[in-house]
Write a protein that holds these residues in place. Structure first.
Motif, PDB file in Angstrom:
ATOM      1  N   THR A 243       0.826  -1.209   0.000  1.00 62.35           N
ATOM      2  CA  THR A 243       0.000   0.000   0.000  1.00 62.35           C
ATOM      3  C   THR A 243       0.857   1.255   0.000  1.00 62.35           C
ATOM      4  O   THR A 243       0.579   2.210  -0.733  1.00 62.35           O
ATOM      5  CB  THR A 243      -0.958   0.005   1.203  1.00 62.35           C
ATOM      6  OG1 THR A 243      -1.692  -1.223   1.231  1.00 62.35           O
ATOM      7  CG2 THR A 243      -1.932   1.167   1.109  1.00 62.35           C
ATOM      8  N   VAL A 244       1.907   1.285   0.813  1.00 62.01           N
ATOM      9  CA  VAL A 244       2.759   2.472   0.846  1.00 62.01           C
ATOM     10  C   VAL A 244       3.500   2.642  -0.472  1.00 62.01           C
ATOM     11  O   VAL A 244       3.715   3.769  -0.943  1.00 62.01           O
ATOM     12  CB  VAL A 244       3.730   2.435   2.040  1.00 62.01           C
ATOM     13  CG1 VAL A 244       4.885   1.460   1.826  1.00 62.01           C
ATOM     14  CG2 VAL A 244       4.267   3.835   2.346  1.00 62.01           C
ATOM     15  N   GLN A 245       3.865   1.560  -1.098  1.00 62.24           N
ATOM     16  CA  GLN A 245       4.528   1.660  -2.399  1.00 62.24           C
ATOM     17  C   GLN A 245       3.583   2.235  -3.450  1.00 62.24           C
ATOM     18  O   GLN A 245       3.984   3.073  -4.269  1.00 62.24           O
ATOM     19  CB  GLN A 245       5.045   0.285  -2.835  1.00 62.24           C
ATOM     20  CG  GLN A 245       6.247  -0.192  -2.021  1.00 62.24           C
ATOM     21  CD  GLN A 245       6.665  -1.607  -2.373  1.00 62.24           C
ATOM     22  OE1 GLN A 245       5.862  -2.420  -2.859  1.00 62.24           O
ATOM     23  NE2 GLN A 245       7.925  -1.932  -2.123  1.00 62.24           N
ATOM     24  N   ALA A 246       2.330   1.818  -3.416  1.00 60.56           N
ATOM     25  CA  ALA A 246       1.354   2.321  -4.387  1.00 60.56           C
ATOM     26  C   ALA A 246       1.039   3.793  -4.156  1.00 60.56           C
ATOM     27  O   ALA A 246       0.763   4.533  -5.096  1.00 60.56           O
ATOM     28  CB  ALA A 246       0.073   1.488  -4.307  1.00 60.56           C
ATOM     29  N   CYS A 247       1.100   4.220  -2.899  1.00 56.70           N
ATOM     30  CA  CYS A 247       0.719   5.587  -2.549  1.00 56.70           C
ATOM     31  C   CYS A 247       1.888   6.564  -2.534  1.00 56.70           C
ATOM     32  O   CYS A 247       1.672   7.789  -2.441  1.00 56.70           O
ATOM     33  CB  CYS A 247       0.068   5.603  -1.171  1.00 56.70           C
ATOM     34  SG  CYS A 247      -1.492   4.715  -1.063  1.00 56.70           S
ATOM     35  N   ALA A 248       3.098   6.067  -2.604  1.00 56.98           N
ATOM     36  CA  ALA A 248       4.298   6.869  -2.347  1.00 56.98           C
ATOM     37  C   ALA A 248       4.333   8.218  -3.061  1.00 56.98           C
ATOM     38  O   ALA A 248       4.693   9.241  -2.438  1.00 56.98           O
ATOM     39  CB  ALA A 248       5.549   6.062  -2.677  1.00 56.98           C
ATOM     40  N   PRO A 249       3.975   8.306  -4.355  1.00 59.86           N
ATOM     41  CA  PRO A 249       4.069   9.613  -5.022  1.00 59.86           C
ATOM     42  C   PRO A 249       3.134  10.683  -4.455  1.00 59.86           C
ATOM     43  O   PRO A 249       3.323  11.869  -4.739  1.00 59.86           O
ATOM     44  CB  PRO A 249       3.692   9.284  -6.476  1.00 59.86           C
ATOM     45  CG  PRO A 249       3.932   7.819  -6.623  1.00 59.86           C
ATOM     46  CD  PRO A 249       3.579   7.253  -5.291  1.00 59.86           C
ATOM     47  N   HIS A 250       2.159  10.265  -3.663  1.00 58.15           N
ATOM     48  CA  HIS A 250       1.133  11.195  -3.194  1.00 58.15           C
ATOM     49  C   HIS A 250       1.221  11.490  -1.695  1.00 58.15           C
ATOM     50  O   HIS A 250       0.416  12.253  -1.176  1.00 58.15           O
ATOM     51  CB  HIS A 250      -0.254  10.621  -3.508  1.00 58.15           C
ATOM     52  CG  HIS A 250      -0.414  10.180  -4.923  1.00 58.15           C
ATOM     53  ND1 HIS A 250      -0.655  11.073  -5.954  1.00 58.15           N
ATOM     54  CD2 HIS A 250      -0.332   8.939  -5.488  1.00 58.15           C
ATOM     55  CE1 HIS A 250      -0.728  10.401  -7.101  1.00 58.15           C
ATOM     56  NE2 HIS A 250      -0.544   9.118  -6.840  1.00 58.15           N
ATOM     57  N   ILE A 251       2.202  10.887  -1.014  1.00 56.57           N
ATOM     58  CA  ILE A 251       2.285  11.001   0.439  1.00 56.57           C
ATOM     59  C   ILE A 251       2.985  12.293   0.846  1.00 56.57           C
ATOM     60  O   ILE A 251       4.054  12.621   0.345  1.00 56.57           O
ATOM     61  CB  ILE A 251       3.022   9.782   1.031  1.00 56.57           C
ATOM     62  CG1 ILE A 251       2.202   8.517   0.804  1.00 56.57           C
ATOM     63  CG2 ILE A 251       3.280   9.983   2.520  1.00 56.57           C
ATOM     64  CD1 ILE A 251       2.907   7.235   1.223  1.00 56.57           C
ATOM     65  N   GLY A 252       2.360  12.991   1.796  1.00 58.54           N
ATOM     66  CA  GLY A 252       2.968  14.200   2.329  1.00 58.54           C
ATOM     67  C   GLY A 252       3.403  14.063   3.766  1.00 58.54           C
ATOM     68  O   GLY A 252       4.175  14.883   4.278  1.00 58.54           O
ATOM     69  N   HIS A 253       2.916  13.022   4.459  1.00 58.88           N
ATOM     70  CA  HIS A 253       3.251  12.817   5.873  1.00 58.88           C
ATOM     71  C   HIS A 253       2.966  11.364   6.201  1.00 58.88           C
ATOM     72  O   HIS A 253       1.986  10.794   5.712  1.00 58.88           O
ATOM     73  CB  HIS A 253       2.419  13.747   6.766  1.00 58.88           C
ATOM     74  CG  HIS A 253       2.825  13.747   8.199  1.00 58.88           C
ATOM     75  ND1 HIS A 253       3.829  14.540   8.694  1.00 58.88           N
ATOM     76  CD2 HIS A 253       2.360  13.039   9.268  1.00 58.88           C
ATOM     77  CE1 HIS A 253       3.965  14.354   9.993  1.00 58.88           C
ATOM     78  NE2 HIS A 253       3.088  13.439  10.359  1.00 58.88           N
ATOM     79  N   VAL A 254       3.826  10.766   7.036  1.00 59.82           N
ATOM     80  CA  VAL A 254       3.685   9.358   7.418  1.00 59.82           C
ATOM     81  C   VAL A 254       3.601   9.258   8.937  1.00 59.82           C
ATOM     82  O   VAL A 254       4.340   9.928   9.660  1.00 59.82           O
ATOM     83  CB  VAL A 254       4.873   8.520   6.907  1.00 59.82           C
ATOM     84  CG1 VAL A 254       4.781   7.080   7.426  1.00 59.82           C
ATOM     85  CG2 VAL A 254       4.919   8.527   5.387  1.00 59.82           C
ATOM     86  N   GLN A 255       2.691   8.403   9.412  1.00 57.12           N
ATOM     87  CA  GLN A 255       2.574   8.104  10.832  1.00 57.12           C
ATOM     88  C   GLN A 255       2.709   6.597  11.033  1.00 57.12           C
ATOM     89  O   GLN A 255       2.290   5.808  10.188  1.00 57.12           O
ATOM     90  CB  GLN A 255       1.238   8.604  11.379  1.00 57.12           C
ATOM     91  CG  GLN A 255       1.113  10.123  11.338  1.00 57.12           C
ATOM     92  CD  GLN A 255      -0.256  10.619  11.741  1.00 57.12           C
ATOM     93  OE1 GLN A 255      -1.273  10.029  11.384  1.00 57.12           O
ATOM     94  NE2 GLN A 255      -0.291  11.714  12.473  1.00 57.12           N
ATOM     95  N   ILE A 256       3.288   6.214  12.178  1.00 60.66           N
ATOM     96  CA  ILE A 256       3.569   4.807  12.449  1.00 60.66           C
ATOM     97  C   ILE A 256       3.109   4.456  13.853  1.00 60.66           C
ATOM     98  O   ILE A 256       3.399   5.174  14.811  1.00 60.66           O
ATOM     99  CB  ILE A 256       5.084   4.510  12.332  1.00 60.66           C
ATOM    100  CG1 ILE A 256       5.593   4.852  10.928  1.00 60.66           C
ATOM    101  CG2 ILE A 256       5.363   3.045  12.640  1.00 60.66           C
ATOM    102  CD1 ILE A 256       7.095   4.755  10.799  1.00 60.66           C
ATOM    103  N   ALA A 257       2.374   3.363  13.972  1.00 58.98           N
ATOM    104  CA  ALA A 257       2.016   2.782  15.271  1.00 58.98           C
ATOM    105  C   ALA A 257       1.650   1.327  15.037  1.00 58.98           C
ATOM    106  O   ALA A 257       1.274   0.934  13.927  1.00 58.98           O
ATOM    107  CB  ALA A 257       0.852   3.524  15.916  1.00 58.98           C
ATOM    108  N   GLY A 258       1.784   0.534  16.065  1.00 63.32           N
ATOM    109  CA  GLY A 258       1.449  -0.879  15.948  1.00 63.32           C
ATOM    110  C   GLY A 258      -0.042  -1.132  16.057  1.00 63.32           C
ATOM    111  O   GLY A 258      -0.754  -0.452  16.780  1.00 63.32           O
ATOM    112  N   ALA A 259      -0.517  -2.123  15.315  1.00 58.96           N
ATOM    113  CA  ALA A 259      -1.924  -2.545  15.392  1.00 58.96           C
ATOM    114  C   ALA A 259      -1.938  -3.972  15.922  1.00 58.96           C
ATOM    115  O   ALA A 259      -1.105  -4.789  15.523  1.00 58.96           O
ATOM    116  CB  ALA A 259      -2.565  -2.480  14.006  1.00 58.96           C
ATOM    117  N   ASN A 260      -2.848  -4.291  16.779  1.00 60.61           N
ATOM    118  CA  ASN A 260      -3.885  -3.483  17.406  1.00 60.61           C
ATOM    119  C   ASN A 260      -3.297  -2.693  18.587  1.00 60.61           C
ATOM    120  O   ASN A 260      -2.217  -2.964  19.034  1.00 60.61           O
ATOM    121  CB  ASN A 260      -5.029  -4.366  17.910  1.00 60.61           C
ATOM    122  CG  ASN A 260      -5.769  -5.073  16.812  1.00 60.61           C
ATOM    123  OD1 ASN A 260      -5.975  -4.543  15.744  1.00 60.61           O
ATOM    124  ND2 ASN A 260      -6.180  -6.320  17.080  1.00 60.61           N
TER     125      ASN A 260
END
Length: 213
Positions: free
Chosen positions: A189-206
């Motif tokens: 998903t991040v690879q598909a979206c990469a050209p459009h990303i302006g900010h990234v957030q990271i946390a574990g699920a659940n």
């Protein structure tokens, strides 16, 4: 890449006045704050400056009731959206924050087409309103388990908005937590979206705690 702490999610055992210095002691030089509206904008500016932190992202305000997840896509709430955007802009101007996450809203009771049209009109206004500031506006899909009824839950829905309203100052806010909670493959998903990303957030699920991979 600049790594930022989210002061709304971390250091929650401390009161707000102590979180800034705690983050600085841990080596952070940048921070996010979800909703910096409990105090005047200058209050946040002073504490960020004293701690040597740069504020990199805030959310537009929310409120109880119809505005609990924002107003950008909520039909009939143009005035509320504009007031919220201006309130966030005032914080950005005081603190030097370069980016605003535009909260779209809980829209389950409205027709999708009406919400899409409302969102476009509000984003066009917001882009014009913030043009002189050069602010980046981000749109974040929120997962349905935590945020049922939010206007978008899948990154593809935000990408459709970006294609319809192309602007270098309108970008996808990519949160690995929401992606994982939707059952999507984070890497693909991040690879598909990469050209459009302006900010990234990271946390574990659940649980939305520290990443576990």
């Amino acid at each position: 890449m600049q790594l930022a702490t989210n002061l709304s999610w971390l250091y929650r055992d401390l009161d707000w006045g102590a979180r800034f210095e705690a983050a600085a002691r841990d080596g952070f030089r940048a921070a996010e704050i979800l909703l910096p509206y409990e105090h005047p904008p200058q209050w946040y500016a002073e504490r960020l400056r004293d701690a040597g932190l740069a504020l990199v992202l805030i959310n537009t305000p929310i409120a109880p009731g119809a505005g609990r997840l924002g107003w950008a896509a909520l039909p009939g709430a143009q005035a509320e959206f504009r007031a919220a955007l201006d309130r966030a802009r005032a914080v950005a101007q005081a603190t030097g924050c370069p980016a605003l996450h535009v909260m779209a809203g809980h829209v389950a009771e409205h027709a999708a087409a009406d919400c899409d049209a409302t969102l476009r009109r509000n984003l066009e206004w917001a882009l014009a309103r913030t043009d002189a500031d050069g602010l980046l506006l981000t749109l974040e899909p929120l997962n349905r388990s935590d945020m049922a009824g939010y206007h978008y839950h899948h990154p593809d829905q935000v990408l459709a908005v970006l294609r319809d309203l192309p602007s270098p100052r309108l970008r996808l806010q990519f949160d690995y937590y929401h992606v994982a909670m939707e059952g999507l493959d984070p890497l693909a998903t991040v690879q598909a979206c990469a050209p459009h990303i302006g900010h990234v957030q990271i946390a574990g699920a659940n649980g939305r705690f520290e990443p576990d991979l």
